[in-house]
Enzyme design. Structure first.
Site, mmCIF file in Angstrom:
data_model
loop_
_atom_site.group_PDB
_atom_site.id
_atom_site.type_symbol
_atom_site.label_atom_id
_atom_site.label_comp_id
_atom_site.label_asym_id
_atom_site.label_seq_id
_atom_site.Cartn_x
_atom_site.Cartn_y
_atom_site.Cartn_z
ATOM 1 N N SER A 62 8.174 -15.628 57.535
ATOM 2 C CA SER A 62 7.720 -16.998 57.773
ATOM 3 C C SER A 62 8.473 -17.532 58.995
ATOM 4 O O SER A 62 9.571 -17.090 59.289
ATOM 5 C CB SER A 62 7.990 -17.868 56.551
ATOM 6 O OG SER A 62 9.358 -17.817 56.196
ATOM 7 N N ILE B 185 10.312 -20.410 61.639
ATOM 8 C CA ILE B 185 11.137 -21.623 61.644
ATOM 9 C C ILE B 185 10.185 -22.779 61.924
ATOM 10 O O ILE B 185 9.445 -22.741 62.904
ATOM 11 C CB ILE B 185 12.236 -21.494 62.717
ATOM 12 C CG1 ILE B 185 13.283 -20.482 62.220
ATOM 13 C CG2 ILE B 185 12.857 -22.842 63.049
ATOM 14 C CD1 ILE B 185 14.254 -20.032 63.279
ATOM 15 N N LYS C 47 4.272 -17.888 54.894
ATOM 16 C CA LYS C 47 4.118 -16.885 55.933
ATOM 17 C C LYS C 47 3.354 -17.427 57.144
ATOM 18 O O LYS C 47 3.764 -17.218 58.280
ATOM 19 C CB LYS C 47 3.390 -15.672 55.318
ATOM 20 C CG LYS C 47 2.987 -14.598 56.284
ATOM 21 C CD LYS C 47 4.215 -13.957 56.914
ATOM 22 C CE LYS C 47 3.891 -13.301 58.229
ATOM 23 N NZ LYS C 47 3.775 -14.225 59.340
ATOM 24 N N CYS D 222 15.442 -23.518 49.829
ATOM 25 C CA CYS D 222 13.988 -23.535 50.093
ATOM 26 C C CYS D 222 13.200 -24.075 48.902
ATOM 27 O O CYS D 222 11.997 -24.307 49.010
ATOM 28 C CB CYS D 222 13.508 -22.135 50.444
ATOM 29 S SG CYS D 222 14.674 -21.205 51.428
ATOM 30 N N HIS E 195 7.134 -22.688 56.965
ATOM 31 C CA HIS E 195 8.130 -22.904 55.915
ATOM 32 C C HIS E 195 9.191 -23.903 56.376
ATOM 33 O O HIS E 195 10.319 -23.529 56.678
ATOM 34 C CB HIS E 195 8.746 -21.548 55.546
ATOM 35 C CG HIS E 195 9.760 -21.595 54.441
ATOM 36 N ND1 HIS E 195 9.804 -22.589 53.489
ATOM 37 C CD2 HIS E 195 10.783 -20.753 54.136
ATOM 38 C CE1 HIS E 195 10.805 -22.353 52.657
ATOM 39 N NE2 HIS E 195 11.419 -21.249 53.038
#
Ligand SMILES: [Zn+2]
Lengths: 178, 395
Positions: free
Chosen positions: B208, B210, B333, B83, B337
Site C-alpha cells: 500500500s 504512503i 493496496k 493502522c 492507506h
C-alpha cells in the site's frame, strides 16, 4: 543503494540552503510540490530526536555483549525465558529473574532483505533481518550475515555471534549460518 | 446496552494531497458525513479522532480539527492503535452511544503522511513495532515485518509470488472504479512481479502507498437513528485483539493471532456462525496493507482453512460473484492507506455497500444485509473486526 552519512548531511544542507535563498528572495519559505506545483510552506522549525533510554535493570545483557556473550532472563518458577531480556516476571509478579547465557544455536524460522530503508538506515547496504528459534525454545530477531541470500533456506542451522555494527561501532548480535 | 447505527458517512480523496492541510482534509469528510446524516454540529456530543501523526505537524489534531469544523467545546480525544486507529475510534465512540453517554457521536480518521519526506515516513512506520529491540537495533520496516510473514507462509504452504500478486491485481481493478482511490490504474501479475523489491519477497506493487486522506462516520442511538434515516447500518458486533510488541516473541509467522481473537469475538457478538464465516457476508473489507496481509486475513477470518488463503486469491474467489467479495473499494493496496483514516474509511465503505450506493462495477449484491471490516494495527499488534448489518442486532 547506500548513502554515506556525510553525503546525506550534504544533501539535506543543500536543500535547506535552497529554501533559505527562496525565503530571502520571496519573503516566504514556500516551494512548489514536486508533482502538482501546489504551494507548500517549509516549516521553519526543525526537531532533532535522540532518546536517552534507561538500561540499568538489564545492564547485565549489555555487559555480556562486551564479553562476546548473549544473555536471556529466565523465571526459575515458571521456567519461562525472556528474550529480549526483561527484569520483571509478570506471571509471578516477581523480579528475581535469572540471567542465562544463550547456547547460541538454533534454526532459521524466517527472513527478509530490507531494500527500501528508513531515513536513519540509508547509510547501510541492504540488510537481511532474520528470526531464529534457539535451542532453548525462544526466538531471536536480528541481522543475519550471509554470503548469498538467494541460497538461504528456512530450517538452516544458525548460530548467534556478537560483533560491532559499523560505522557506529556499537556491539550487537548477528545470526550466521553454521 | 443501546444499539448503535451509522447514520452518515463522508470520505475525502486518498493520495498524495498537496492542496489541503490536515484540518481542511478532515473537514471534507466531516462535512459530507453531516450532510449525509442530516445533522449539524450542535447535534454532536462526542468526537473520536483517529490520527497517528508524527509525520504531520499538528500534535493535537482532535482539537485543531474540532476548531476548524465548528465543533469547539465538544468532548474529544485522539486515539492511537497504529493502522487500526480508525476502528479503535469507531469502537470507543460506539461505547459512548451504547452506554447512553452520548446520543450522537462523530468518528473522524485523518492522516497527512506526505507532510514529511518518504524516508521519514518509512522510518516512522518502521518504528511502529518494538522500537528499541527491533527498530533501533535492526531497522525493520513496515514491509519488512510483513515480509517475515510472507517468507514463512510461502515456504510452509508453497504459495507463489503470483498468488500474492493476484491480490494486488484484484484491488487495483476495483480501485479503478473508486473515484476516491489513490491508484486508479489497473495492473497485471507481470507488473507486480517486475516491480522493485521493497522488502524481499514483497515488491513495490505488493504494498500500500504512503497516503493522505480522511473519512468520517456519524453514530447514533436507535431512537435518533430512526428519526434520521430509513437505512441505519447497525454495528452488530465488534471484536478486539492484540499481540506481542516484539515480533520475535510470536510462536509462528503464518497468521495473525490478534485477528483470530478479534474475529471470534465479533462473530460471537453478532451471532455469526464462524464455521461458515464467508457465507454470512455480502461484502468484506480486509486489511491489505500488503498482499500477504489479505491472504492471511482470509484464513484468520475463517474464509479459508490454514494454508489455503493463497488459493482463494489465485482462483479469484474474492471478486464479486466469488465465495465472498473482498475490498471492492480497492483496499489499502490501491485505494490507499492513510494510517489513522483507514478504519473509518472501511466503515464508510461497508455502509455505502450495504446501502447500495456504489458504482455498479464495484457494488456487491446485497442479499444477506451483512458486511465486515477487518482492521489491523502494525503487524498484527492490534486487530479490530467489525460486523455491520442492515438488520437490527438481536442482542
Ligand atoms: Zn515468574
Amino acid at each position: 543503494m547506500t548513502i554515506p552519512r556525510e553525503e546525506l548531511e550534504k544533501m539535506v544542507r543543500s536543500w535547506l540552503d535552497m529554501v533559505e535563498e527562496i525565503t530571502r528572495n520571496e519573503g516566504l519559505p514556500v516551494i512548489p510540490a514536486e508533482k502538482t506545483g501546489d504551494p507548500l510552506w517549509v516549516d521553519v522549525r526543525e526537531l532533532r530526536l535522540k532518546y536517552l533510554i534507561p538500561i540499568s535493570r538489564v545492564k547485565r545483557f549489555f555487559d555480556g555483549l562486551k564479553e562476546g556473550k548473549v544473555y536471556a532472563t529466565k523465571c526459575p518458577v515458571k521456567n519461562v525465558f525472556f528474550f529480549p531480556p526483561q527484569a520483571d516476571c509478570p506471571y509471578c509478579m516477581d523480579e528475581n529473574l535469572e540471567w542465562v547465557e544463550i547456547d547460541g544455536e538454533g534454526v532459521l524460522l524466517t527472513y527478509t532483505v530490507v531494500n527500501v530503508k528508513p531515513a536513519s538506515y540509508l547509510h547501510y547496504p541492504d540488510y537481511v533481518v532474520a528470526i531464529a528459534r534457539m535451542n532453548e525454545g525462544f526466538n531471536v530477531l536480528c541481522w543475519m550475515n550471509v554470503d548469498d541470500v538467494s541460497k538461504l533456506k528456512i530450517g538452516t542451522k544458525v548460530r548467534l555471534v556478537v560483533k560491532r555494527r559499523e560505522p557506529e561501532g556499537f556491539l550487537t548480535y548477528y545470526l550466521e549460518p553454521v | 446496552m443501546k444499539k448503535v447505527a451509522i447514520v452518515g458517512v463522508g470520505h475525502s480523496r486518498f493520495g498524495n494531497i498537496t492542496n489541503m492541510n490536515l484540518n481542511e482534509l478532515a473537514w471534507t469528510a466531516v462535512k459530507q458525513a453531516f450532510e449525509d446524516a442530516g445533522i449539524t454540529q450542535k447535534d454532536v456530543q462526542m468526537v473520536a479522532l483517529s490520527n497517528v501523526g508524527g509525520w504531520s505537524s499538528e500534535p493535537l489534531p482532535a482539537i485543531s480539527v474540532n476548531e476548524y469544523s465548528g465543533l469547539t467545546g465538544v468532548g474529544t480525544y485522539r486515539i492511537e492503535a497504529a493502522c487500526a486507529s480508525g476502528s479503535a475510534a469507531l469502537a470507543t465512540a460506539a461505547s459512548f452511544v451504547s452506554s447512553g453517554s452520548a446520543d450522537v457521536a462523530l468518528v473522524v480518521g485523518v492522516e497527512k503522511m506526505n507532510e514529511s519526506p518518504t524516508p521519514t515516513a518509512v522510518e516512522l512506520i518502521g518504528r511502529s513495532g518494538n522500537y528499541f529491540w527491533e527498530f533501533s537495533m535492526f531497522g525493520l520496516t513496515f514491509p519488512g515485518y510483513y515480509a517475515l510473514y510472507a517468507t514463512a507462509y510461502m515456504d510452509k504452504y508453497g504459495a507463489s509470488e503470483e498468488s500474492l500478486a493476484a491480490v494486488a491485481v484484484k484491488n487495483h481493478y476495483y480501485a479503478s472504479f473508486n473515484e476516491n482511490a489513490a491508484f486508479r490504474k489497473r495492473i497485471t501479475v507481470e507488473d507486480v512481479l517486475k516491480s522493485r523489491p521493497v522488502a524481499w519477497p514483497l515488491k513495490l506493487l505488493d504494498s500500500s502507498p504512503i497516503t493522505d486522506g480522511a473519512a468520517a462516520v456519524v453514530l447514533a442511538s436507535e431512537e435518533t437513528a430512526r428519526k434520521l434515516t430509513d437505512t441505519p447500518v447497525w454495528l452488530a458486533g465488534i471484536g478486539y485483539g492484540s499481540d506481542t510488541s516484539n515480533l520475535s516473541k510470536r510462536p509462528d509467522f503464518l497468521g495473525l493471532r490478534a485477528t483470530r481473537k478479534a474475529a471470534a469475538e465479533a462473530y460471537k457478538r453478532a451471532g455469526v456462525d464462524p464455521a461458515k464465516a464467508a457465507r454470512n457476508f455480502d461484502v468484506v473489507d480486509v486489511h491489505d496493507c500488503f498482499t500477504i496481509a489479505e491472504i492471511l486475513a482470509y484464513e484468520d477470518l475463517g474464509f479459508a482453512k490454514p494454508g489455503q488463503g493463497h488459493l482463494l486469491a489465485k482462483e479469484g474467489e474474492t471478486y464479486k460473484g466469488g465465495l465472498v467479495p473482498v475490498n471492492l473499494d480497492g483496499g489499502l493496496k490501491a485505494k490507499g492507506h492513510p494510517i489513522g483514516a483507514t478504519g473509518v474509511s472501511m466503515a464508510a465503505e461497508i455502509t455505502k455497500q450495504l446501502r447500495q450506493q456504489n458504482p455498479k462495477e464495484r457494488q456487491a449484491d446485497i442479499v444477506k444485509g451483512m458486511g465486515l471490516s477487518h482492521n489491523v494495527g502494525g503487524t498484527g499488534h492490534y486487530a479490530y473486526v467489525t460486523v455491520f448489518s442492515l438488520n437490527k442486532p438481536g442482542w
